[in-house]
Design an enzyme around this catalytic site. Structure first.
Site, PDB file in Angstrom:
ATOM      1  N   HIS A  19       0.838  -1.201   0.000  1.00 10.01           N
ATOM      2  CA  HIS A  19       0.000   0.000   0.000  1.00 10.01           C
ATOM      3  C   HIS A  19       0.877   1.258   0.000  1.00 10.01           C
ATOM      4  O   HIS A  19       0.611   2.220  -0.717  1.00 10.01           O
ATOM      5  CB  HIS A  19      -0.893   0.043   1.245  1.00 10.01           C
ATOM      6  CG  HIS A  19      -1.923  -1.044   1.346  1.00 10.01           C
ATOM      7  ND1 HIS A  19      -1.996  -1.898   2.413  1.00 10.01           N
ATOM      8  CD2 HIS A  19      -2.935  -1.401   0.517  1.00 10.01           C
ATOM      9  CE1 HIS A  19      -3.011  -2.733   2.254  1.00 10.01           C
ATOM     10  NE2 HIS A  19      -3.601  -2.460   1.096  1.00 10.01           N
ATOM     11  N   LYS A  43     -18.040  -7.958   5.779  1.00  9.57           N
ATOM     12  CA  LYS A  43     -16.661  -8.455   5.775  1.00  9.57           C
ATOM     13  C   LYS A  43     -16.181  -8.684   7.210  1.00  9.57           C
ATOM     14  O   LYS A  43     -16.449  -7.858   8.087  1.00  9.57           O
ATOM     15  CB  LYS A  43     -15.747  -7.411   5.112  1.00  9.57           C
ATOM     16  CG  LYS A  43     -15.138  -7.882   3.793  1.00  9.57           C
ATOM     17  CD  LYS A  43     -14.204  -6.823   3.249  1.00  9.57           C
ATOM     18  CE  LYS A  43     -13.444  -7.329   2.050  1.00  9.57           C
ATOM     19  NZ  LYS A  43     -12.661  -6.291   1.407  1.00  9.57           N
ATOM     20  N   ARG A  92      -1.041  -5.886  -8.694  1.00 14.06           N
ATOM     21  CA  ARG A  92       0.101  -6.739  -8.372  1.00 14.06           C
ATOM     22  C   ARG A  92       0.327  -7.822  -9.404  1.00 14.06           C
ATOM     23  O   ARG A  92       1.436  -8.246  -9.648  1.00 14.06           O
ATOM     24  CB  ARG A  92      -0.134  -7.435  -7.018  1.00 14.06           C
ATOM     25  CG  ARG A  92      -0.019  -6.529  -5.858  1.00 14.06           C
ATOM     26  CD  ARG A  92      -0.611  -7.160  -4.632  1.00 14.06           C
ATOM     27  NE  ARG A  92      -2.055  -7.163  -4.702  1.00 14.06           N
ATOM     28  CZ  ARG A  92      -2.848  -7.403  -3.694  1.00 14.06           C
ATOM     29  NH1 ARG A  92      -2.350  -7.709  -2.522  1.00 14.06           N
ATOM     30  NH2 ARG A  92      -4.144  -7.364  -3.832  1.00 14.06           N
ATOM     31  N   SER A 130      -2.290  -8.043   2.307  1.00  7.07           N
ATOM     32  CA  SER A 130      -2.772  -8.027   3.691  1.00  7.07           C
ATOM     33  C   SER A 130      -3.169  -9.430   4.116  1.00  7.07           C
ATOM     34  O   SER A 130      -2.971  -9.817   5.269  1.00  7.07           O
ATOM     35  CB  SER A 130      -3.980  -7.099   3.826  1.00  7.07           C
ATOM     36  OG  SER A 130      -3.608  -5.765   3.605  1.00  7.07           O
TER      37      SER A 130
HETATM   38  P1  ADP Z   1      -9.411  -4.397  -0.895  1.00 10.66           P
HETATM   39  O1  ADP Z   1     -10.107  -5.246   0.128  1.00 10.66           O
HETATM   40  O2  ADP Z   1     -10.255  -3.275  -1.412  1.00 10.66           O
HETATM   41  O3  ADP Z   1      -8.709  -5.145  -1.992  1.00 10.66           O
HETATM   42  P2  ADP Z   1      -6.769  -3.935   0.155  1.00 10.66           P
HETATM   43  O4  ADP Z   1      -6.413  -3.169   1.401  1.00 10.66           O
HETATM   44  O5  ADP Z   1      -6.429  -5.379   0.114  1.00 10.66           O
HETATM   45  O6  ADP Z   1      -8.294  -3.671  -0.044  1.00 10.66           O
HETATM   46  O7  ADP Z   1      -6.096  -3.246  -1.108  1.00 10.66           O
HETATM   47  C1  ADP Z   1      -6.291  -1.885  -1.389  1.00 10.66           C
HETATM   48  C2  ADP Z   1      -5.565  -1.519  -2.670  1.00 10.66           C
HETATM   49  O8  ADP Z   1      -4.172  -1.688  -2.478  1.00 10.66           O
HETATM   50  C3  ADP Z   1      -5.931  -2.428  -3.856  1.00 10.66           C
HETATM   51  O9  ADP Z   1      -5.920  -1.642  -5.024  1.00 10.66           O
HETATM   52  C4  ADP Z   1      -4.815  -3.410  -3.884  1.00 10.66           C
HETATM   53  O10 ADP Z   1      -4.612  -3.923  -5.206  1.00 10.66           O
HETATM   54  C5  ADP Z   1      -3.663  -2.515  -3.479  1.00 10.66           C
HETATM   55  N1  ADP Z   1      -2.574  -3.307  -2.944  1.00 10.66           N
HETATM   56  C6  ADP Z   1      -2.540  -4.104  -1.866  1.00 10.66           C
HETATM   57  N2  ADP Z   1      -1.336  -4.693  -1.729  1.00 10.66           N
HETATM   58  C7  ADP Z   1      -0.587  -4.244  -2.753  1.00 10.66           C
HETATM   59  C8  ADP Z   1       0.748  -4.488  -3.210  1.00 10.66           C
HETATM   60  N3  ADP Z   1       1.563  -5.324  -2.601  1.00 10.66           N
HETATM   61  N4  ADP Z   1       1.133  -3.851  -4.323  1.00 10.66           N
HETATM   62  C9  ADP Z   1       0.295  -3.016  -4.979  1.00 10.66           C
HETATM   63  N5  ADP Z   1      -0.949  -2.757  -4.629  1.00 10.66           N
HETATM   64  C10 ADP Z   1      -1.393  -3.357  -3.536  1.00 10.66           C
END
Ligand code: ADP
Length: 155
Positions: A19, A43, A92, A130
């Site tokens: 993030h 969720k 990703r 995450s």
């Molecule tokens: P959601 O439940 O909406 O997917 P996340 O917190 O998992 O929420 O992800 C929020 C954003 O951050 C998404 O666009 C996700 O693709 C991006 N994201 C999460 N981890 C990474 C990473 N390692 N590299 C790039 N983007 C990421």
């Protein structure tokens, strides 16, 4: 409004270095980035909204361009309410792309005023998610290499 405001929505359960990578690389593109932490009643989160908010706020405490808020409901509707013309998402891998493509088309139907902006993760961060961090934590592993220092479990 001329200011370029982007909403970066997500669960941030917890915030990871992936993030952070997306936010840092998006900073030169926008005047303001509003990180929107989703609170979806359907969720099951590992961490409470308060902790997720606190960790993201601490991570970007010195970054005046970044604001952190929570929201419920449709992301495009929230983006419109706060005056954000762009929704920022990270990519990703191909699975992210397919998922985001469907959401982007849906959002476009819901609002023609909002543009989705996607950034590819830096290669060294693209494996971090995450959900994997949650698994590491659940199983007693050391999560520190994947998250910013603000994520402290013993509080
Ligand atoms: P959601 O439940 O909406 O997917 P996340 O917190 O998992 O929420 O992800 C929020 C954003 O951050 C998404 O666009 C996700 O693709 C991006 N994201 C999460 N981890 C990474 C990473 N390692 N590299 C790039 N983007 C990421």
């Amino acid at each position: 409004m001329n200011r370029r405001t982007a909403l970066f929505p997500g669960s941030f359960d917890p915030i990871t270095l992936g993030h952070c990578d997306i936010v840092e690389r998006a900073l030169p593109l926008f005047d303001k980035i509003i990180i929107g932490i989703g609170e979806n009643p359907l969720k099951a989160y590992m961490f409470t909204l308060d902790r997720r908010l606190a960790w993201v706020r601490q991570t970007f405490a010195l970054q005046t361009q970044v604001e952190v808020v929570s929201y419920m409901g449709l992301t495009v509707a929230f983006a419109e309410r706060i005056g954000a013309r762009f929704i920022l998402r990270g990519l990703r891998n191909p699975a992210d792309f397919e998922f985001e493509k469907a959401i982007a088309h849906t959002n476009r139907e819901l609002s023609q005023r909002i543009e989705m902006v996607f950034l590819l993760t830096s290669s060294g961060k693209s494996y971090i998610s995450s959900s994997i961090v949650r698994d590491v934590i659940r199983n007693g592993g050391d999560h520190k290499a994947f998250v910013p220092p603000s994520v402290k479990l013993a509080e």
